[in-house]
Design an enzyme around this catalytic site. Structure first.
Site, PDB file in Angstrom:
ATOM      1  N   TYR A 127     -12.715  15.595  12.828  1.00 31.50           N
ATOM      2  CA  TYR A 127     -12.701  14.176  12.480  1.00 31.50           C
ATOM      3  C   TYR A 127     -11.814  13.460  13.496  1.00 31.50           C
ATOM      4  O   TYR A 127     -10.594  13.503  13.420  1.00 31.50           O
ATOM      5  CB  TYR A 127     -12.169  14.041  11.052  1.00 31.50           C
ATOM      6  N   LYS A 157     -17.037  13.801  13.304  1.00 37.59           N
ATOM      7  CA  LYS A 157     -17.072  12.411  12.839  1.00 37.59           C
ATOM      8  C   LYS A 157     -16.255  11.631  13.855  1.00 37.59           C
ATOM      9  O   LYS A 157     -15.059  11.870  14.019  1.00 37.59           O
ATOM     10  CB  LYS A 157     -16.491  12.243  11.450  1.00 37.59           C
ATOM     11  N   SER A 159     -14.670   8.388  14.874  1.00 44.62           N
ATOM     12  CA  SER A 159     -14.218   7.062  14.422  1.00 44.62           C
ATOM     13  C   SER A 159     -13.413   6.378  15.513  1.00 44.62           C
ATOM     14  O   SER A 159     -12.222   6.114  15.355  1.00 44.62           O
ATOM     15  CB  SER A 159     -13.376   7.189  13.156  1.00 44.62           C
ATOM     16  N   ASP A 184     -18.069   1.276  11.553  1.00 42.12           N
ATOM     17  CA  ASP A 184     -19.256   0.728  10.895  1.00 42.12           C
ATOM     18  C   ASP A 184     -19.813  -0.514  11.608  1.00 42.12           C
ATOM     19  O   ASP A 184     -21.022  -0.695  11.678  1.00 42.12           O
ATOM     20  CB  ASP A 184     -18.935   0.392   9.435  1.00 42.12           C
ATOM     21  N   SER A 201     -16.257   3.422   5.607  1.00 38.34           N
ATOM     22  CA  SER A 201     -15.789   2.793   4.368  1.00 38.34           C
ATOM     23  C   SER A 201     -16.747   1.722   3.857  1.00 38.34           C
ATOM     24  O   SER A 201     -16.913   1.565   2.654  1.00 38.34           O
ATOM     25  CB  SER A 201     -14.413   2.179   4.618  1.00 38.34           C
TER      26      SER A 201
HETATM   27  C1  LIG Z   1     -10.077   3.476  10.968  1.00 38.76           C
HETATM   28  C2  LIG Z   1     -10.935   3.465   9.745  1.00 38.76           C
HETATM   29  O1  LIG Z   1     -10.463   3.265   8.656  1.00 38.76           O
HETATM   30  N1  LIG Z   1     -12.230   3.671   9.933  1.00 38.76           N
HETATM   31  C3  LIG Z   1     -13.185   3.703   8.839  1.00 38.76           C
HETATM   32  C4  LIG Z   1     -14.280   2.685   9.084  1.00 38.76           C
HETATM   33  O2  LIG Z   1     -15.246   2.775   8.073  1.00 38.76           O
HETATM   34  C5  LIG Z   1     -13.655   1.284   9.092  1.00 38.76           C
HETATM   35  O3  LIG Z   1     -13.011   1.040   7.847  1.00 38.76           O
HETATM   36  C6  LIG Z   1     -14.721   0.215   9.281  1.00 38.76           C
HETATM   37  O4  LIG Z   1     -15.475   0.479  10.430  1.00 38.76           O
HETATM   38  C7  LIG Z   1     -14.042  -1.156   9.383  1.00 38.76           C
HETATM   39  O5  LIG Z   1     -13.316  -1.230  10.604  1.00 38.76           O
HETATM   40  C8  LIG Z   1     -13.799   5.075   8.715  1.00 38.76           C
HETATM   41  O6  LIG Z   1     -14.174   5.570   9.965  1.00 38.76           O
HETATM   42  C9  LIG Z   1     -12.802   5.996   8.046  1.00 38.76           C
HETATM   43  C10 LIG Z   1     -13.307   6.546   6.739  1.00 38.76           C
HETATM   44  O7  LIG Z   1     -14.383   6.269   6.320  1.00 38.76           O
HETATM   45  C11 LIG Z   1     -12.479   7.473   5.957  1.00 38.76           C
HETATM   46  O8  LIG Z   1     -11.783   8.297   6.520  1.00 38.76           O
HETATM   47  O9  LIG Z   1     -12.540   7.418   4.741  1.00 38.76           O
END
Ligand SMILES: CC(=O)N[C@@H]([C@@H](O)[C@H](O)[C@H](O)CO)[C@@H](O)CC(=O)C(=O)O
Length: 288
Positions: A127, A157, A159, A184, A201
């Site tokens: 991750y 994953k 990110s 996202d 998220s």
């Molecule tokens: C840095 C961060 O929190 N990234 C989120 C994204 O979903 C993020 O919230 C979204 O792209 C908004 O920036 C996810 O990659 C992380 C995630 O889903 C998790 O670990 O639960």
């Protein structure tokens, strides 16, 4: 136990408003403030709570996943991995240690190898989340030769916004690894590059729109796919200006699903009433 039952109760309404389904999906989301918690003190941990059939962190895995908890050190993560093996999880996602950070690929691989070796029968995913870990070792580099070091290695994953690094991962590894994208608001770009799926998220509350974006993309209707991507972007750029993080995500999940997600752990503070009102109004105004 009780946590499991509570989560099961919550699954149905979540299915109605998000991307969560009982079959392996391309989009799944998980948002948690349990990451820095060691196993015995956790609220149960996603690996325990989430019912069979609901894949929590990763695409294409039809059972429980041990989430990417910790990572202060490998002994804590190794315990998670052992626990995942004990409960028959279908996969493990491990993040880089972020207190004492690895400074090169070899030390990071050695760390991940030690954690993965605690669950030798379970697919292991890296991750990559530099905004939180501060570990910026390029994934392209990390993946080179990783299967020889970690035989259970299955994918990433990703990110981070470094789409060049992600593109190199796809170019070199698409056949053998699952490459999931985790920013996202950039997903459409990652799909164009060849992402295998996504975890994030916003799929907890904008899952339907995101699934429609995937459909539009699959049908090569780029204009429609863009409109769905702009929806996510419109919402996020609005809430970013108000201050947005896990606590606010919990609040958004609460008002979209009707399920109380509870307060965040310190040092996170609950979202303000002002934030909730504004975010709710924005969410309701989104049109494709
Ligand atoms: C840095 C961060 O929190 N990234 C989120 C994204 O979903 C993020 O919230 C979204 O792209 C908004 O920036 C996810 O990659 C992380 C995630 O889903 C998790 O670990 O639960």
């Amino acid at each position: 136990g009780r946590a499991s039952a509570a989560v099961s109760e919550h699954v149905r309404p979540l299915q109605a408003c998000s991307a969560i389904k009982r079959k392996p999906q391309r989009l799944e989301g998980a948002e948690s403030d349990t990451r820095p918690v060691s196993l015995p003190r956790s609220r149960g941990g996603s690996a325990v709570c989430w019912p069979q059939g609901l894949t929590l962190q990763l695409h294409g895995i039809p059972k429980e996943i041990a989430g990417s908890h910790s990572s202060y050190n490998h002994s804590n993560d190794s315990r998670w991995a052992k626990h995942a093996a004990a409960i028959g999880a279908s996969g493990i996602a491990g993040i880089a240690p972020f207190f004492f950070k690895p400074t090169n690929k070899d030390t990071l691989v050695a760390f991940l190898r030690e954690v993965a070796s605690e669950a030798p029968g379970i697919p292991f995913y890296y991750y990559h989340i530099p905004p939180l870990t501060g570990v910026k070792i390029r994934v392209e580099e990390l993946l080179d030769g990783i299967k020889e070091q970690i035989p259970t290695f299955q994918g990433v994953k990703f990110s981070d916004t470094d789409l060049l690094d992600f593109a190199q991962c796809v170019k070199n590894n698409k056949e053998q690894f699952v490459l999931l994208y985790g920013v996202d608001e950039h997903l459409l770009s990652a799909l164009a590059i060849g992402a295998s799926g996504a975890v994030g998220s916003t799929y907890n509350y904008l899952g339907k729109k995101n699934n429609l974006m995937l459909e539009a993309f699959a049908k090569q209707d780029l204009a429609l796919a863009q409109r769905y991507q702009f929806c996510t972007g419109e919402f996020l750029s609005f809430v970013f200006k108000l201050g947005f993080g896990v606590a606010q995500t919990k609040a958004v999940m609460t008002f979209t699903s009707g399920i109380p997600m509870g307060p965040p752990r310190l040092p996170l503070l609950s979202a303000s009433v002002d934030f909730i009102e504004k975010a709710k109004a924005k969410m309701e105004s989104l049109i494709v």
